[in-house]
Design an enzyme around this catalytic site. Structure first.
Site, PDB file in Angstrom:
ATOM      1  CE  LYS A   1      -1.597   1.483   4.178  1.00  0.00           C
ATOM      2  NZ  LYS A   1      -1.211   2.852   4.541  1.00  0.00           N
TER       3      LYS A   1
ATOM      4  NE  ARG B   1      -6.569   3.655   5.996  1.00  0.00           N
ATOM      5  CZ  ARG B   1      -5.539   3.959   6.795  1.00  0.00           C
ATOM      6  NH1 ARG B   1      -5.620   3.781   8.087  1.00  0.00           N
ATOM      7  NH2 ARG B   1      -4.434   4.467   6.298  1.00  0.00           N
TER       8      ARG B   1
ATOM      9  N   PRO C   1       1.277  16.164  11.395  1.00  0.00           N
ATOM     10  CG  PRO C   1       2.913  17.540  12.338  1.00  0.00           C
ATOM     11  CD  PRO C   1       2.179  16.242  12.556  1.00  0.00           C
TER      12      PRO C   1
ATOM     13  CB  ILE D   1       7.685   6.967  14.360  1.00  0.00           C
ATOM     14  CG1 ILE D   1       8.943   6.102  14.191  1.00  0.00           C
ATOM     15  CG2 ILE D   1       7.346   7.719  13.066  1.00  0.00           C
ATOM     16  CD1 ILE D   1      10.153   6.783  13.652  1.00  0.00           C
TER      17      ILE D   1
ATOM     18  CG  ASP E   1       5.558  20.689  10.114  1.00  0.00           C
ATOM     19  OD1 ASP E   1       5.065  19.552  10.238  1.00  0.00           O
ATOM     20  OD2 ASP E   1       6.639  21.011  10.642  1.00  0.00           O
TER      21      ASP E   1
ATOM     22  NE  ARG F   1      -2.697  11.612   8.409  1.00  0.00           N
ATOM     23  CZ  ARG F   1      -2.542  12.889   8.696  1.00  0.00           C
ATOM     24  NH1 ARG F   1      -3.526  13.550   9.223  1.00  0.00           N
ATOM     25  NH2 ARG F   1      -1.399  13.495   8.485  1.00  0.00           N
TER      26      ARG F   1
HETATM   27  N1  EPU Z   1       6.017  14.743  10.717  1.00  0.00           N
HETATM   28  C1  EPU Z   1       5.962  16.085  11.028  1.00  0.00           C
HETATM   29  N2  EPU Z   1       5.810  16.975  10.002  1.00  0.00           N
HETATM   30  C2  EPU Z   1       5.710  16.574   8.698  1.00  0.00           C
HETATM   31  C3  EPU Z   1       5.760  15.194   8.403  1.00  0.00           C
HETATM   32  C4  EPU Z   1       5.925  14.292   9.447  1.00  0.00           C
HETATM   33  O1  EPU Z   1       6.064  16.485  12.185  1.00  0.00           O
HETATM   34  O2  EPU Z   1       5.584  17.448   7.809  1.00  0.00           O
HETATM   35  C5  EPU Z   1       6.224  13.780  11.808  1.00  0.00           C
HETATM   36  C6  EPU Z   1       5.047  12.810  11.975  1.00  0.00           C
HETATM   37  O3  EPU Z   1       4.020  13.375  12.763  1.00  0.00           O
HETATM   38  C7  EPU Z   1       5.708  11.618  12.600  1.00  0.00           C
HETATM   39  C8  EPU Z   1       7.089  11.590  11.923  1.00  0.00           C
HETATM   40  O4  EPU Z   1       7.298  12.929  11.449  1.00  0.00           O
HETATM   41  O5  EPU Z   1       5.878  11.829  13.955  1.00  0.00           O
HETATM   42  C9  EPU Z   1       7.244  10.630  10.756  1.00  0.00           C
HETATM   43  O6  EPU Z   1       6.134  10.751   9.897  1.00  0.00           O
HETATM   44  P1  EPU Z   1       6.207  10.415   8.344  1.00  0.00           P
HETATM   45  O7  EPU Z   1       5.990  11.691   7.600  1.00  0.00           O
HETATM   46  O8  EPU Z   1       7.425   9.638   8.030  1.00  0.00           O
HETATM   47  O9  EPU Z   1       4.921   9.508   8.177  1.00  0.00           O
HETATM   48  P2  EPU Z   1       4.012   9.462   6.898  1.00  0.00           P
HETATM   49  O10 EPU Z   1       4.820   9.727   5.698  1.00  0.00           O
HETATM   50  O11 EPU Z   1       2.792  10.283   7.134  1.00  0.00           O
HETATM   51  C10 EPU Z   1       4.366   6.952   6.315  1.00  0.00           C
HETATM   52  C11 EPU Z   1       3.486   5.740   6.189  1.00  0.00           C
HETATM   53  C12 EPU Z   1       3.006   5.327   7.568  1.00  0.00           C
HETATM   54  C13 EPU Z   1       4.232   5.031   8.433  1.00  0.00           C
HETATM   55  C14 EPU Z   1       5.151   6.253   8.481  1.00  0.00           C
HETATM   56  C15 EPU Z   1       6.441   6.006   9.230  1.00  0.00           C
HETATM   57  C16 EPU Z   1       2.538   6.025   3.992  1.00  0.00           C
HETATM   58  C17 EPU Z   1       1.339   6.292   3.151  1.00  0.00           C
HETATM   59  N3  EPU Z   1       2.359   6.063   5.323  1.00  0.00           N
HETATM   60  O12 EPU Z   1       3.548   7.963   6.912  1.00  0.00           O
HETATM   61  O13 EPU Z   1       2.237   4.144   7.403  1.00  0.00           O
HETATM   62  O14 EPU Z   1       3.838   4.696   9.733  1.00  0.00           O
HETATM   63  O15 EPU Z   1       5.486   6.651   7.138  1.00  0.00           O
HETATM   64  O16 EPU Z   1       7.132   4.946   8.688  1.00  0.00           O
HETATM   65  O17 EPU Z   1       3.607   5.763   3.472  1.00  0.00           O
HETATM   66  C18 EPU Z   1       0.648   2.536   7.996  1.00  0.00           C
HETATM   67  O18 EPU Z   1       0.848   1.988   6.904  1.00  0.00           O
HETATM   68  O19 EPU Z   1      -0.028   2.000   8.918  1.00  0.00           O
HETATM   69  C19 EPU Z   1       1.186   3.866   8.238  1.00  0.00           C
HETATM   70  C20 EPU Z   1       0.734   4.668   9.204  1.00  0.00           C
END
Ligand code: EPU
Length: 431
Positions: free
Chosen positions: A22, A398, A123, A328, A125, A93
């Protein structure tokens, strides 16, 4: 709303095929917006977030069709709406990952701002800061991110404050068509990032360093159509291996890649499991009771947060006490209270859980709260004595394709019950 009912206590054995990932397929589909030609996607899993992304691309004006069960044809050349409205993306998301591609192609985008999530505030950001550094003006209007780059995006050197997976993907895609060289530092190194970079490279992009924490993107004028294949789902793979181990069984997952799961496999070996790997399969066999092991979630190649809940379910039945540290997401322990309903002995202290292994979990009605938390409840239910009923299984749907069919193939006693919406409405009126 469906329910999953499990009669636990059966050791799972046999082999099951991994589905496409996914979290790889979503950015790969978003990348279609950048591509000037038809794309044939292979190994795309049938999951709710994927259908949402397909609906979104079609709504934007793209041609989107299934060629066969897991193959999709997408041509975004006719697309003319650089938007992702709330009604379409509120359940997903990852909708923010269309922002970079839309801005790169149209010079403007309006994308519904993702809300909070059960596992944390999440977020975006850093995505927005990066796009601003590339010349975008960004406002939030009525819950939407409204971004414009009337002169197009320009190159930038972006240093992420924190590792972000979809943030890295978003900016890599935004930079693919920018004029000049963009550098992303402190970039995420997840296999899904490498899958995206390799796919874009095959269609003409100039990207280097994916898999390391510095990715360099030399913008090109055009990406042409072609073939894109999603990698195996590493989280699904590990979840089925964990299902084998928690039940004292012996499970092989095929069509997968052991190199993506080094941290998980090292920990299950520490816990006493026998692990065998080949080029494209992993076998995990229980070797007596699992021993307690500590884990600390980290960005790849560290232990994945998406496997924390499943590992905790295993540790709930292990011999000894394990410490699970989640670094994380701030609220990714929603499964703890549900596991406690099944008898688990887990003490929470901030982002640390101390799990004292017990001999036996007992089946109970429990509620899925997010995708991976639900997977941990399925694992606990498979190992528990008696019947476990998991409600709100739309969370599981999902991220796990045909979960009851795959687990059934391994010998699990698991069924899905569909509860009719009419009945639910009646019940709510009577409540
Ligand atoms: N974060 C910020 N600001 C940002 C982006 C992230 O503060 O602009 C913080 C997040 O709140 C979190 C950390 O940085 O604390 C890491 O977040 P990340 O951006 O890496 O997460 P993501 O890209 O939203 C993806 C996966 C998640 C997985 C995380 C971490 C996808 C679609 N989702 O999320 O998958 O947990 O990376 O590996 O790729 C899941 O599949 O169950 C899932 C939640």
């Amino acid at each position: 709303m469906d329910k999953i009912i499990i009669q636990g206590g059966v050791p799972l054995t046999g082999s099951v095929e991994a589905s496409g990932a996914k979290n790889a397929a979503l950015p790969l589909l978003a990348a279609a917006i950048l591509i000037d030609g038809p794309v044939r996607y292979r190994r795309i899993p049938h999951l709710r977030d994927i259908s949402t992304m397909m609906t979104l691309l079609a709504w934007q004006g793209a041609d989107v069709a299934y060629d066969d069960q897991h193959c999709l044809h997408v041509d975004t050349r006719p697309a003319d709406k650089p938007e992702a409205p709330y009604e379409l993306v509120k359940t997903m998301r990852a909708s923010a990952i269309v922002l970079g591609p839309l801005l790169a192609r149209f010079g403007k985008a309006r994308v519904s701002l993702p809300g909070g999530c059960a596992i944390g505030a999440r977020p975006i950001d850093m995505h927005l800061k990066g796009l601003e550094a590339m010349g975008a003006d960004i406002e939030v209007e009525q819950g939407d991110i409204v971004a414009t780059a009337s002169k197009g995006l320009h190159v930038a050197r972006i240093v992420f404050d924190q590792v972000t997976v979809t943030g890295t993907e978003n900016l890599m895609m935004a930079a693919a068509l920018a004029d000049g060289e963009t550098i992303l530092d402190n970039a995420a190194r997840e296999p899904e990032i490498v899958n995206l970079a390799q796919s874009l490279r095959a269609l003409g992009a100039e990207i280097q360093g994916d898999g390391s924490d510095r990715i360099t993107i030399q913008g090109v004028a055009r990406l042409q159509g072609g073939d894109i294949t999603s990698i195996a789902d590493r989280i699904e793979t590990a979840s089925y291996l964990a299902a084998g181990l928690i039940t004292g069984g012996d499970v092989t997952v095929t069509d997968t890649d052991p190199a993506m799961l080094d941290a998980f496999l090292a920990r299950v070996q520490d816990a006493g499991a026998i692990v065998e790997t080949g080029d494209d399969y992993i076998r995990c066999k229980a070797n007596g009771r699992l021993q307690s092991v500590d884990i600390h979630t980290r960005p790849h190649p560290g232990f994945p947060t998406d496997l924390q809940a499943q590992f905790m379910a295993m540790m709930a039945l292990a011999e000894g006490t394990s410490v699970v540290h989640e670094s994380i997401f701030e609220n990714r322990f929603m499964h703890v209270q549900e596991l406690a309903r099944m008898g688990a002995d887990i003490r929470l202290d901030g982002n640390t859980a101390v799990v004292s292994g017990i001999d036996k979990l007992s089946g109970a009605p429990v509620m899925a709260t997010d995708l991976r938390a639900s997977a941990s409840l399925v694992l606990a239910g498979l190992a528990a004595a008696g019947e476990t009923t998991i409600s709100r299984v739309y969370h599981i749907d999902r991220g796990y394709e045909r979960i009851e069919e795959k687990l059934g193939k391994l010998g699990a006693h698991i069924v899905r019950h569909s509860v009719s919406e009419n009945w639910m409405q009646g019940a709510m009126l009577n409540a």
